[in-house]
Design a protein around this motif. Structure first.
Motif, PDB file in Angstrom:
ATOM      1  N   LEU A 129      -1.530  28.829   2.027  1.00 40.30           N
ATOM      2  CA  LEU A 129      -0.825  28.330   3.200  1.00 40.30           C
ATOM      3  C   LEU A 129       0.659  28.640   3.111  1.00 40.30           C
ATOM      4  CD1 LEU A 129      -2.457  24.782   3.573  1.00 40.30           C
ATOM      5  CD2 LEU A 129      -3.197  26.944   4.584  1.00 40.30           C
ATOM      6  N   ASP A 131       4.060  27.750   5.469  1.00 43.18           N
ATOM      7  CA  ASP A 131       4.580  27.006   6.619  1.00 43.18           C
ATOM      8  C   ASP A 131       3.453  26.365   7.427  1.00 43.18           C
ATOM      9  OD1 ASP A 131       7.288  27.605   6.073  1.00 43.18           O
ATOM     10  OD2 ASP A 131       7.091  29.556   7.033  1.00 43.18           O
ATOM     11  N   ARG A 133       0.390  27.242   7.897  1.00 51.04           N
ATOM     12  CA  ARG A 133      -0.624  28.126   8.479  1.00 51.04           C
ATOM     13  C   ARG A 133      -1.320  28.911   7.381  1.00 51.04           C
ATOM     14  NH1 ARG A 133       0.089  28.696  14.006  1.00 51.04           N
ATOM     15  NH2 ARG A 133      -2.063  29.480  13.854  1.00 51.04           N
ATOM     16  N   ALA A 154      -6.716  35.104   9.951  1.00 47.66           N
ATOM     17  CA  ALA A 154      -5.554  35.474  10.765  1.00 47.66           C
ATOM     18  C   ALA A 154      -5.465  36.995  10.887  1.00 47.66           C
ATOM     19  CB  ALA A 154      -4.275  34.929  10.116  1.00 47.66           C
ATOM     20  N   THR A 175     -10.161  26.940  10.246  1.00 46.14           N
ATOM     21  CA  THR A 175      -8.862  26.951  10.916  1.00 46.14           C
ATOM     22  C   THR A 175      -8.623  25.653  11.671  1.00 46.14           C
ATOM     23  OG1 THR A 175      -8.978  29.366  11.138  1.00 46.14           O
ATOM     24  CG2 THR A 175      -7.394  28.208  12.538  1.00 46.14           C
ATOM     25  N   THR A 178      -8.007  22.867   9.126  1.00 50.64           N
ATOM     26  CA  THR A 178      -6.697  23.012   8.496  1.00 50.64           C
ATOM     27  C   THR A 178      -5.581  22.636   9.451  1.00 50.64           C
ATOM     28  OG1 THR A 178      -7.574  24.794   7.114  1.00 50.64           O
ATOM     29  CG2 THR A 178      -5.176  24.607   7.256  1.00 50.64           C
ATOM     30  N   ASP A 179      -5.717  23.000  10.714  1.00 51.15           N
ATOM     31  CA  ASP A 179      -4.706  22.608  11.703  1.00 51.15           C
ATOM     32  C   ASP A 179      -4.595  21.095  11.802  1.00 51.15           C
ATOM     33  OD1 ASP A 179      -4.111  25.238  12.253  1.00 51.15           O
ATOM     34  OD2 ASP A 179      -5.255  25.345  14.116  1.00 51.15           O
TER      35      ASP A 179
END
Length: 255
Positions: A129, A131, A133, A154, A175, A178-179
């Protein structure tokens, strides 16, 4: 390590072994915590790492199990099967211990540990990860056995190179999970870090749910099948010159 060294050299970064004489900073680091701590001041790099109790402080929504921070003395007192691990180093094997008598008595009883319920992860993934993301990711285990496979969230490619159908389906789920995790707890992690997540099997419900396995230092984490270039991006932030340290990361520097 070799893949990262090749990538770094391709960027014009000189790659040196820690034991080489005449090393000078400022420098970046990829390696173990003992040597890293010994060289950090001399070579001027800052090592970012998650807090020992980070996993234990997460809501169960993200852990999928009870996790608590304690000491080795607490682990010695357990009377039922418990997964016990050091938060960051490898001072003893992370494993399910049926009772505290099976843990080594040779360590300091105040040694930090994490204790959690015993669960089954169908598959586990390593997320690098940056920042908040996902920079790159890799599957690393299936039912506890090493089984690396590339996973590229990504961009959200519907058929990422090398991923099988199960992993393609996992990309969007990982994703999304994780968000949500970063929205809830992203500020409690360094800006460059590794988080392992897994498909947690629940014997009382069909299917699976996503849960955090643990958080790790990017500069001491195996890349498995993740993209070396993106892994290096995360490592350079996680263990780079102290002069480049961001204000938000000051609280996560290893001392």
């Amino acid at each position: 390590m070799e893949l990262l060294a090749v990538e770094a050299a391709g960027r014009g970064i000189a790659v040196r072994a820690a034991e080489e004489p005449g090393l000078a900073g400022p420098a970046y680091w990829y390696g173990g915590p003992v040597a890293g701590a010994r060289l950090a001041n001399r070579l001027g790099f800052a090592l970012l790492e998650p807090d020992d109790g980070w996993l234990a402080e997460l809501p169960e929504e993200f852990t999928g199990r009870r996790v608590r921070a304690g000491t080795l003395a607490d682990a010695w007192a357990i009377e039922e099967p418990t997964f016990v691990k050091p938060p960051r180093d490898k001072s003893f094997p992370a494993a399910v211990y049926t009772d505290g008598s099976r843990l080594t008595p040779a360590l300091d009883p105040t040694t930090p540990v994490l204790l959690s319920d015993v669960v089954t992860f169908a598959a586990e993934y390593r997320l690098f990860l940056l920042d908040g993301r996902i920079a790159t990711a890799s599957r690393y285990a299936v039912f506890g056995r090493l089984d690396p496979a590339p996973l590229d969230p990504a961009p959200l490619d519907p058929s990422p190179l090398g991923a099988d159908r199960a992993d393609r389906a996992a990309v969007a789920e990982i994703t999304e999970f994780t968000d949500r995790l970063m929205a809830a707890a992203g500020r409690t992690l360094p800006s460059a870090v590794v988080v392992d997540v897994g498909q947690l099997l629940d014997p009382y419900r069909p299917g699976h749910r996503w849960a955090v396995v643990e958080a790790n230092m990017a500069w001491f984490s195996h890349a498995y099948a993740a993209d070396p270039a993106r892994v290096l991006d995360v490592v350079l932030r996680a263990a780079g010159p102290r002069a480049h340290l961001r204000q938000r990361d000051l609280a996560f520097e290893r001392h």
